[in-house]
Motif scaffolding. Structure first.
Motif, short mmCIF file in Angstrom:
data_model
loop_
_atom_site.label_atom_id
_atom_site.label_comp_id
_atom_site.label_asym_id
_atom_site.label_seq_id
_atom_site.Cartn_x
_atom_site.Cartn_y
_atom_site.Cartn_z
N PHE A 172 0.84 -1.26 -0.09
CA PHE A 172 0.09 -0.03 0.00
C PHE A 172 0.76 1.26 0.04
O PHE A 172 0.55 2.18 0.59
N LYS A 173 2.02 1.18 -0.70
CA LYS A 173 2.98 2.34 -0.79
C LYS A 173 2.29 3.66 -1.21
O LYS A 173 2.46 4.66 -0.51
N PRO A 174 1.60 3.43 -2.24
CA PRO A 174 0.90 4.77 -2.75
C PRO A 174 0.15 5.39 -1.63
O PRO A 174 0.08 6.56 -1.57
N ALA A 175 -0.58 4.76 -0.96
CA ALA A 175 -1.71 5.04 0.08
C ALA A 175 -0.86 5.53 1.29
O ALA A 175 -1.03 6.79 1.79
N TYR A 176 0.36 4.97 1.51
CA TYR A 176 1.24 5.39 2.50
C TYR A 176 1.74 6.82 2.44
O TYR A 176 1.88 7.76 2.94
N LEU A 177 2.37 6.90 1.07
CA LEU A 177 2.97 8.25 0.64
C LEU A 177 1.92 9.47 0.44
O LEU A 177 2.14 10.29 1.01
N ALA A 178 0.54 9.13 0.26
CA ALA A 178 -0.21 9.80 -0.04
C ALA A 178 -0.82 10.45 1.38
O ALA A 178 -0.98 11.69 1.53
N LEU A 179 -0.97 9.52 2.28
CA LEU A 179 -1.06 10.05 3.66
C LEU A 179 -0.23 10.67 4.28
O LEU A 179 -0.51 11.56 5.07
N ALA A 180 1.11 10.52 4.12
CA ALA A 180 2.28 11.43 4.53
C ALA A 180 2.33 12.56 3.90
O ALA A 180 2.72 13.51 4.75
N LEU A 181 1.80 12.91 3.01
CA LEU A 181 2.04 14.05 2.22
C LEU A 181 0.63 14.75 2.41
O LEU A 181 0.47 16.00 1.90
N LEU A 182 -0.10 14.34 3.24
CA LEU A 182 -1.79 14.91 3.14
C LEU A 182 -1.97 16.24 3.95
O LEU A 182 -2.55 17.33 3.35
N PRO A 183 -1.22 16.46 5.01
CA PRO A 183 -1.38 17.57 5.72
C PRO A 183 -1.33 18.89 5.30
O PRO A 183 -2.43 19.89 5.41
N PRO A 184 -0.49 19.17 4.16
CA PRO A 184 -0.47 20.54 3.69
C PRO A 184 -1.62 20.89 2.70
O PRO A 184 -1.81 22.09 2.49
#
Lengths: 259, 356
Positions: free
Chosen positions: A94-106
């Protein structure tokens, strides 16, 4: 050929003027003796700096902001580096999901973020505390740190770390003696940038700060009372702090990438 | 290399990544002090084999024994199997001496001893005076030697090399080959050298292991591999070979209606290999039978010129001809030539359907 380039340069100049004019104006009036920002200028003075920094609450706010910025920068850089390294080193489902989540706050509107933080930190009993602001700013700044560290890791030969293992370094030791040193410019740069993000941040800090005001929150409160060139003086100090951090971050990033 | 117990033994080793089988059950013994080249086209599993030896990949099945000890799952950092990487993987933030001493530092060797050994190895590889040079200020050949010094400083019993010369200019490749063979002889340690380059493998190694599609296709001394390839795959991979098929009757092989000599082979269909340097070429029809072929191009190869021809039925033919002889024949594209060989020159491929 010549004309479009000339036009482009003028456009760029205009853009910078537009961006920096208010800041320059504010700085100029911070050294102006007149009470109100009018032309022609009065004489040069540092009295607004003196009065502003004679107030204990201004020092208090700067202390708060520094504490928050340094703590949030430390935490978000550590978090950002760890996230970026995970992405670099491991492949998982689920790497794309992981990255999306990590980059979400801004991408979350700041008012929403502020409200959410207020409610959540309230539940934890942390609302109005310095810790609360640190948590909020860490969440907001970690994605920037991650992006910077990721950029650096992408330049790293993947066999570099394996070479360290191959020469007898345990995975932790290889991290310490190879991966971190390689990423050091990015890590310092991420630290500076996240400190700047935290130092400048107003909206979320306003929601969660309570009585422990940071500099931007304090500025708003002074502004609500009366308009006074002291604001210009404080603003100039804030601007110099932030721009120093950002320029340091850029120099570190560009200096290494250029090689 | 038989006799004493081998340093390394691969026994039915497999490695798969999901559904992809990179290595499909290989058996291989590597002796002490032996220079073994593992050669094959890209994707043949040679690098995976090397990485398993270094502990960077864990075999899916089978066992790898190093020095009598099964080491399948021994972590990379607990082995003494330094690897010279294709990218060299020198640490860019460290200088030459710091790169070279890395392995000793990881083994917590005291500083004074580290310095002494760094000095020794830099001298051995002609890098004196470069101690404090940053890596990005070295030439390709110097980087190569730093990588070698870094790998050898722990004085391992075995050095692994993964296409280390692939990034160098041609003249440096030959020089580094000299450095490598000299080092290997002097140190008397085992070199396992992975490459896709036939010339590198043949120039340096005691034994060549040819891999294809995750399997070992042939193991032998360079000369054996070159003169007696086991099957079509090896013959094609080794290059500069002519592969011909035809029917054998009474000591002659019928290739497209031309009966050419082939000694010691019983009747029946056969596939044969004739090395380019065993092929004779004639500018006019010789008295003995020969294949008529049109000249296509020439390729200068130092010891001679490799000429390419197109024979009957789009057959690709090659012959190595001394430069002076070629000038006499004045070749030009399309001009007919006649090609033949001595009866004992061809090597018969044992497997007709040789592709693995």
């Amino acid at each position: 050929m010549r004309l479009p380039i000339l036009f482009f340069r003028l456009y760029l100049l205009a853009l910078f003027c537009f961006v920096f004019a208010p800041i320059v104006t504010s700085t100029v009036f911070s050294f102006n003796s007149d009470r109100f920002p009018t032309m022609p200028l009065g004489h040069f003075t540092t009295q607004w700096y003196q009065t502003a920094f004679a107030r204990p609450e201004v020092w208090e706010a700067f202390r708060n902001s520094m504490t928050v910025a340094l703590s949030a920068a430390t935490l978000s850089t550590a978090l950002g580096f760890a996230t970026a390294y995970t992405d670099f080193r491991f492949g998982f489902r689920f790497k794309p999901a992981y990255l999306a989540l990590a980059l979400l706050p801004p991408t979350i509107p700041l008012v929403i973020m502020g409200l959410a933080m207020l409610a959540w930190l309230g539940q934890l009993g942390l609302s109005g505390t310095i810790t609360g602001i640190v948590i909020a700013h860490t969440v907001m700044a970690a994605p920037f740190a991650m992006a910077i560290c990721r950029l650096r890791l992408q330049q790293m030969d993947a066999s570099l770390e394996a070479a360290a293992w191959n020469l007898g370094a345990s995975p932790w030791r290889a991290m310490r003696v190879v991966v971190v040193p390689f990423c050091l410019p990015a890590i310092i740069s991420a630290f500076c940038l996240t400190a700047a993000v935290s130092f400048d941040e107003f909206i979320v800090a306003w929601f969660v700060s309570g009585l422990n005001r940071t500099v931007p929150v304090m500025i708003l409160e002074i502004l609500q009372g009366n308009v006074d060139p002291q604001i210009n003086a404080i603003g100039t100090v804030v601007f110099i702090t932030s721009i120093t951090l950002v320029v340091a971050a850029q120099l570190l990033l560009l200096g290494r990438t250029a090689r | 290399m038989t006799g004493a117990a081998p340093l390394v033994r691969f026994s039915q080793v497999r490695k798969s990544y999901g559904a992809i089988e990179a290595v499909r059950g290989i058996d291989l013994d590597i002796g002490r002090g032996e220079f073994v080249a593992i050669m094959g086209p890209s994707g043949c599993g040679k690098t995976t084999t090397l990485r398993m030896l270094a502990g960077l990949e864990i075999p899916t099945a089978g066992t790898i024994t190093i020095d009598g000890r099964v080491t399948n799952r021994l972590p990379a950092h607990e082995r003494d199997t330094p690897l010279v990487w294709q990218s060299l993987a020198l640490f860019p933030f460290l200088d030459v001496a710091q790169n070279v001493e890395f392995g000793l530092k990881m083994r917590d060797v005291p500083r004074a001893e580290r310095q002494a050994r760094v000095a020794l190895w830099l001298e051995r590889l002609g890098l004196e005076g470069f101690e404090h040079r940053p890596i990005d200020q070295l030439s390709g050949g110097q980087k190569q030697r730093v990588a070698l010094a870094r790998s050898l400083i722990t004085e391992p019993e075995m050095l692994l090399l993964d296409e280390p010369l692939s990034a160098l200019d041609a003249h440096l490749v030959v020089r580094m080959q000299g450095v490598l063979t000299r080092l290997q002889k002097e140190l008397g340690i085992t070199f396992v050298y992975v490459t896709h380059s036939q010339s590198e493998a043949f120039a340096m190694s005691d034994r060549v292991v040819i891999m294809g599609h995750g399997e070992i296709v042939q193991i032998g001394r360079p000369r054996e591999i070159f003169r007696a390839p086991r099957n079509r795959f090896v013959a094609e991979f080794v290059g500069h070979n002519n592969i011909l098929s035809g029917t054998v009757t009474q000591g002659e092989i019928d290739v497209d209606g031309v009966r050419l000599p082939l000694a010691g082979v019983s009747d029946g269909p056969a596939e044969i290999v004739v090395a380019a340097d065993r092929m004779e070429i004639y500018g006019s029809p010789p008295s003995s039978p020969a294949l008529k072929a049109a000249f296509v191009s020439e390729e200068f190869a130092g010891a001679g010129v490799i000429c390419h021809f197109e024979g009957p039925g789009d057959l690709e033919l090659r012959a190595q001809v001394p430069e002076a002889r070629l000038a006499e024949l004045s070749p030009e594209p399309g001009k007919p030539f006649w090609l033949a060989w001595a009866a004992d020159s061809p090597h018969v491929l044992t497997h007709r359907e040789g592709r693995t």
